[in-house]
Motif scaffolding. Structure first.
Motif, PDB file in Angstrom:
ATOM      1  N   ASP A   1     -36.067   2.881 -30.516  1.00  0.00           N
ATOM      2  CA  ASP A   1     -35.638   3.867 -29.467  1.00  0.00           C
ATOM      3  C   ASP A   1     -34.144   3.791 -29.435  1.00  0.00           C
ATOM      4  O   ASP A   1     -33.646   5.079 -29.007  1.00  0.00           O
ATOM      5  N   LYS A   2     -33.565   2.859 -29.901  1.00  0.00           N
ATOM      6  CA  LYS A   2     -31.980   2.810 -29.804  1.00  0.00           C
ATOM      7  C   LYS A   2     -31.384   3.985 -30.876  1.00  0.00           C
ATOM      8  O   LYS A   2     -30.729   4.702 -30.613  1.00  0.00           O
TER       9      LYS A   2
ATOM     10  N   ASP B   1     -41.884   9.084 -35.725  1.00  0.00           N
ATOM     11  CA  ASP B   1     -43.109   8.279 -34.904  1.00  0.00           C
ATOM     12  C   ASP B   1     -43.992   7.592 -35.576  1.00  0.00           C
ATOM     13  O   ASP B   1     -44.609   8.240 -36.297  1.00  0.00           O
TER      14      ASP B   1
ATOM     15  N   ARG C   1     -33.052   6.714 -31.795  1.00  0.00           N
ATOM     16  CA  ARG C   1     -33.320   7.892 -31.465  1.00  0.00           C
ATOM     17  C   ARG C   1     -32.466   8.310 -30.158  1.00  0.00           C
ATOM     18  O   ARG C   1     -31.927   9.431 -30.244  1.00  0.00           O
ATOM     19  N   LEU C   2     -31.992   7.384 -29.389  1.00  0.00           N
ATOM     20  CA  LEU C   2     -30.687   7.774 -28.467  1.00  0.00           C
ATOM     21  C   LEU C   2     -29.569   8.251 -29.220  1.00  0.00           C
ATOM     22  O   LEU C   2     -28.883   8.799 -28.321  1.00  0.00           O
ATOM     23  N   GLU C   3     -29.260   7.454 -30.120  1.00  0.00           N
ATOM     24  CA  GLU C   3     -28.217   7.793 -30.637  1.00  0.00           C
ATOM     25  C   GLU C   3     -28.092   8.917 -31.796  1.00  0.00           C
ATOM     26  O   GLU C   3     -27.222   9.024 -32.519  1.00  0.00           O
ATOM     27  N   GLY C   4     -29.444   9.570 -31.680  1.00  0.00           N
ATOM     28  CA  GLY C   4     -29.372  10.769 -32.536  1.00  0.00           C
ATOM     29  C   GLY C   4     -29.830  10.783 -34.025  1.00  0.00           C
ATOM     30  O   GLY C   4     -29.564  11.402 -34.748  1.00  0.00           O
TER      31      GLY C   4
ATOM     32  N   ASP D   1     -37.514  -1.507 -30.351  1.00  0.00           N
ATOM     33  CA  ASP D   1     -36.659  -1.280 -29.419  1.00  0.00           C
ATOM     34  C   ASP D   1     -35.384  -0.779 -30.406  1.00  0.00           C
ATOM     35  O   ASP D   1     -34.662  -0.050 -29.830  1.00  0.00           O
TER      36      ASP D   1
END
Length: 85
Positions: free
Chosen positions: A73-74, A84, A76-79, A70
């Motif tokens: 993923d966070k 991977d 990645r969302l925050e740049g 998680d």
């Protein structure tokens, strides 16, 4: 039915651990630092990341591995550039 759900839960946990262990400790440290600088980590996430930063001397549990995925993923969302697993 109940046995199938238990087996799937175990399989999911093992898969999460496999993905987490595929990421080097140095990468977890970089992710930790990036999210810390942006003030985006909860105390729980901070603690779990500190375990991941000690791989292979310490190994995250299955539950911690799910939290770590998680966090990826966070990030990645925050740049934060995350490779991977």
């Amino acid at each position: 039915m109940k046995t199938a759900k238990q087996t799937q839960r175990i399989d999911n946990g093992i898969e999460a651990q496999r993905k987490v262990l595929a990421v080097p400790a140095a990468e977890w440290a970089r992710i930790h630092q990036s999210l810390l600088e942006k003030d985006l980590l909860t105390p729980k996430e901070d603690g779990v990341l500190r375990v991941a930063m000690q791989i292979p001397s310490k190994l995250p549990t299955e539950k911690q591995s799910v939290v770590l995925l998680d966090i990826l993923d966070k990030g990645r969302l925050e740049g934060v550039v995350v490779s991977d697993p």
